[in-house]
Design an enzyme around this catalytic site. Structure first.
Site, mmCIF file in Angstrom:
data_model
loop_
_atom_site.group_PDB
_atom_site.id
_atom_site.type_symbol
_atom_site.label_atom_id
_atom_site.label_comp_id
_atom_site.label_asym_id
_atom_site.label_seq_id
_atom_site.Cartn_x
_atom_site.Cartn_y
_atom_site.Cartn_z
ATOM 1 C CG ASP A 86 1.228 -1.344 -14.840
ATOM 2 O OD1 ASP A 86 0.184 -0.684 -13.833
ATOM 3 O OD2 ASP A 86 0.680 -1.855 -15.951
ATOM 4 C CB VAL A 87 2.573 0.808 -8.722
ATOM 5 C CG1 VAL A 87 4.305 0.213 -9.073
ATOM 6 C CG2 VAL A 87 2.488 2.184 -8.841
ATOM 7 C CE LYS A 88 -3.634 -0.927 -13.165
ATOM 8 N NZ LYS A 88 -2.165 -1.641 -13.927
ATOM 9 N NE ARG A 89 1.837 1.109 -4.806
ATOM 10 C CZ ARG A 89 1.908 -0.360 -4.613
ATOM 11 N NH1 ARG A 89 1.202 -1.481 -4.959
ATOM 12 N NH2 ARG A 89 2.865 -0.850 -4.445
ATOM 13 C CB THR A 113 -0.021 3.171 -13.464
ATOM 14 O OG1 THR A 113 0.551 2.232 -12.877
ATOM 15 C CG2 THR A 113 0.926 2.707 -15.097
#
Length: 287
Positions: A86-89, A113
């Protein structure tokens, strides 16, 4: 076996799409204890868990020692259980390429993510990894999601040919989307970029989750917000479950901290089993 095949196989094995978020709270741990805590959680919950989802921020908050704890944590997860980073880059060009190398060549996450706000070119470096999965932000679980994600899109057309194919609705110059909420627009456009792209839709918005499933019947959806955020696992299953691999329903604090002290691992196992059973029952109930 790619990520979605691995997820489907594991979901069948445990009987439900339960994802356990491995997000150690800063005020509850010393960094020296995080790896052992996580290892105990994984050992206790693995029989009921389709995948794990460590949010990298909960390790970065301790700097390099926290990242070492993440490394040990990932090594403790059995190979047949997929891991979502879960990194939402959300960047582009050589920056996105560097992020992709970090997420896959270094951390070896099965899926991650991402934030697709910058468009397809920000996602293409990740798509170069053919066996990995991707969940792009769509309708998030936080109350502030309404600030932007419900803004009405009046412009037609959508600009990507792939979005026309995804939606199945064509018009001169593109897809007619006048009056469509932004999160719906994002659902159609982003999944049109690749069949390997899934979406993040919060459990706290079951009506919107159902709508996204109507728009993109074949996309995998990651559903955060169950437990401490108040979302319902059963409602999420009813809204978007179409079979193993189609859905990941995530809970973190309600499992990790079901109890504190000597019995925390047993309490986590009980919480995971109960949530798995709730999801399995919902998945077997006709809509």
């Amino acid at each position: 076996m790619n990520y979605y095949e691995k997820l489907a196989a594991r979901t069948r094995a445990v009987g439900a799409p339960l994802c356990v978020g491995l997000d150690p709270a800063f005020d509850k741990h010393r960094v020296e204890d995080v790896a052992d805590f996580n290892r105990a959680i994984v050992e206790a919950t693995a029989p009921y868990t389709a995948c794990y989802k460590p949010n990298i921020a909960f390790y970065e908050q301790w700097g390099i020692p926290g990242l070492r704890a993440l490394e040990v944590t990932l090594a403790a997860i059995p190979d047949d259980i997929p891991v979502i980073g879960d990194v939402k880059r959300g960047d582009m060009g050589n920056t996105a390429e560097a992020y992709a190398r970090a997420m896959f060549d270094q951390w070896d996450f099965d899926a991650i993510t991402l934030n697709g706000y910058l468009g397809l070119e920000s996602i293409e470096p990740y798509l170069a990894y053919p066996d990995r999965g991707f969940y792009l932000l769509c309708r998030t679980s936080n109350p502030g999601a309404r600030d932007l994600q419900y803004a009405t899109v009046h412009d037609a057309p959508l600009f990507a040919d792939s979005a026309r194919r995804a939606s199945g609705v064509t018009a001169a110059g593109g897809v007619e989307v006048a009056g469509r909420p932004l999160f719906e627009h994002m659902a159609l456009v982003q999944t049109g970029w690749s069949e390997r792209i899934g979406l993040v839709v919060g459990a706290t918005a079951p009506a919107e989750l159902r709508r996204v499933r109507e728009l993109v019947p074949n996309a995998s959806i990651l559903v955060p917000g169950v437990g401490a955020q108040g979302g319902s696992a059963a409602d999420s299953i009813a809204a978007a479950w179409t079979g193993p691999g189609s859905l990941v329903v995530s809970a973190s604090r309600s499992i990790l901290y079901a109890a504190e002290g000597a019995g925390f691992a047993d309490a986590a196992a009980n919480a995971a089993r109960e949530l798995r059973d709730e999801m399995a029952a919902a998945a077997s109930t006709p809509a």
